[in-house]
Write a protein that holds these residues in place. Structure first.
Motif, short mmCIF file in Angstrom:
data_model
loop_
_atom_site.label_atom_id
_atom_site.label_comp_id
_atom_site.label_asym_id
_atom_site.label_seq_id
_atom_site.Cartn_x
_atom_site.Cartn_y
_atom_site.Cartn_z
N THR A 142 0.85 -1.18 0.00
CA THR A 142 0.00 0.00 0.00
C THR A 142 0.89 1.23 0.00
OG1 THR A 142 -0.12 -0.08 2.42
CG2 THR A 142 -1.92 -1.10 1.19
N ARG A 143 0.43 2.27 -0.65
CA ARG A 143 1.26 3.46 -0.84
C ARG A 143 1.40 4.25 0.46
NH1 ARG A 143 -1.31 5.22 -4.93
NH2 ARG A 143 -0.07 3.95 -6.36
N LEU A 194 6.18 1.95 -5.98
CA LEU A 194 4.89 2.27 -5.36
C LEU A 194 4.91 3.71 -4.85
CD1 LEU A 194 2.16 0.90 -4.65
CD2 LEU A 194 3.10 0.51 -2.37
N ASP A 195 6.05 4.13 -4.28
CA ASP A 195 6.19 5.52 -3.84
C ASP A 195 5.98 6.48 -5.00
OD1 ASP A 195 6.76 4.79 -1.26
OD2 ASP A 195 8.94 4.96 -1.47
N LEU A 196 6.38 6.06 -6.21
CA LEU A 196 6.26 6.92 -7.38
C LEU A 196 4.87 6.86 -8.01
CD1 LEU A 196 9.72 6.30 -9.12
CD2 LEU A 196 9.01 8.29 -7.77
N GLY A 197 3.98 6.06 -7.43
CA GLY A 197 2.62 6.01 -7.92
C GLY A 197 2.35 4.96 -8.98
N TRP A 198 3.31 4.05 -9.20
CA TRP A 198 3.08 2.99 -10.17
C TRP A 198 1.99 2.05 -9.67
CZ3 TRP A 198 7.47 0.68 -13.53
CH2 TRP A 198 8.27 1.72 -14.05
N GLY A 199 1.19 1.51 -10.59
CA GLY A 199 0.17 0.53 -10.23
C GLY A 199 0.78 -0.86 -10.05
N PRO A 246 9.66 12.79 -5.61
CA PRO A 246 9.74 11.78 -6.68
C PRO A 246 11.07 11.84 -7.44
CG PRO A 246 7.58 12.78 -6.66
CD PRO A 246 8.41 13.55 -5.67
N THR A 282 3.09 7.47 2.91
CA THR A 282 3.34 8.90 2.73
C THR A 282 4.79 9.10 2.30
OG1 THR A 282 1.74 9.43 4.46
CG2 THR A 282 3.32 11.14 3.86
N LEU A 283 4.99 9.85 1.22
CA LEU A 283 6.34 10.08 0.71
C LEU A 283 7.18 10.86 1.71
CD1 LEU A 283 5.81 10.99 -3.05
CD2 LEU A 283 6.90 8.96 -2.15
#
Length: 260
Positions: free
Chosen positions: A6-7, A181-186, A14, A9-10
């Protein structure tokens, strides 16, 4: 989907994460992938057919047994430094410290047995892919245990199997999945991308190795995103490589037509 995947908090931009990924891969399997691509291009442009070529793993590094052993152990130690780096980068202050790598130490026996079962399940299909690639002439003849025979040969081969398992699974699965995942990849974009990387750094062995390792990457990726457990993947990889490295000389002598 498991809680590990699960993503969060950064805690970094990026851009910084992208540079971090580039550095980690440049020090490890990304560099291997680049060399592997160059290697397959070189092989394909030789007059000798790809199926008639060979590749050796775990080769001797000195004609003097004592220094060969020293070089082998040093090689394993320093090759594991990128693993130490990603552990450092993703270490969390709270428990589980390695939770972002899919390691929490809560069920070692179950993870270990699961890894052995996974190795058994994919071992025969993996061998079939290799032999199929050899039959089609799209894979080179791979000798995974080219070390000279000394008292320390088997322990060093086992160490080499452990190095491969830790390097590939901790970096390509645990670390890379967390950072992408941190970068928002699915989910499936990560699974396919990591599997492509896994296949690419095996290209020096031929296209059969690429296909087999890409398929293994898809399976390992699905299992990781489904269950969030990295240790079974490490154990499975270790068991497979240890069996191949240590068992190859016996298999080659017993079934010369298959491994010749």
């Amino acid at each position: 989907m498991n809680e590990t995947f699960t993503r969060p908090t950064l805690d970094a931009s990026p851009r910084r994460i992208r540079w971090e990924i580039a550095i980690v891969l440049g020090l490890s399997l990304g560099a291997s992938a680049v060399y592997s691509v160059v290697s397959i291009v070189n092989r394909l442009t030789l007059e000798q057919a790809l199926g008639d070529q060979s590749a050796s793993l775990n080769t001797s590094l000195s004609s003097r047994p004592t220094f060969d052993l020293v070089y082998q152990v040093l090689g394993v130690f320093f090759d594991l430094m990128p693993v130490a780096l990603v552990v450092f980068l993703l270490w969390q202050a709270g428990r589980p410290h390695l939770g972002r790598l899919g390691i929490d130490g809560t069920r070692p026996l179950r993870d270990g047995l699961g890894g052995v079962a996974l190795a058994a399940a994919i071992g025969i299909p993996g061998l079939a892919v290799y032999l199929g690639g050899r039959a089609l002439g799209i894979s080179v003849d791979v000798n995974p245990a080219a070390l000279d025979a000394y008292w320390w040969t088997v322990p060093v081969l086992i160490l080499s199997a452990l190095r491969a398992a830790l390097t590939e699974e901790v970096i390509v699965v645990g670390y890379l999945y967390a950072r992408l995942l941190d970068l928002g990849w699915g989910r499936w974009k990560i699974i396919v991308g990591a599997a492509l990387l896994r296949g690419t750094y095996h290209l020096y062995q031929g296209f059969g190795a690429f296909v087999g390792n890409f398929a293994m990457g898809l399976l390992f990726g699905w299992l990781y995103t489904r269950f969030g457990r990295l240790v079974p993947l490490v154990v499975a990889h270790f068991v497979l490589d240890a069996a191949i490295f240590v068992g190859y000389p016996w298999a080659a002598d017993t079934f010369p037509t298959l491994f010749g």
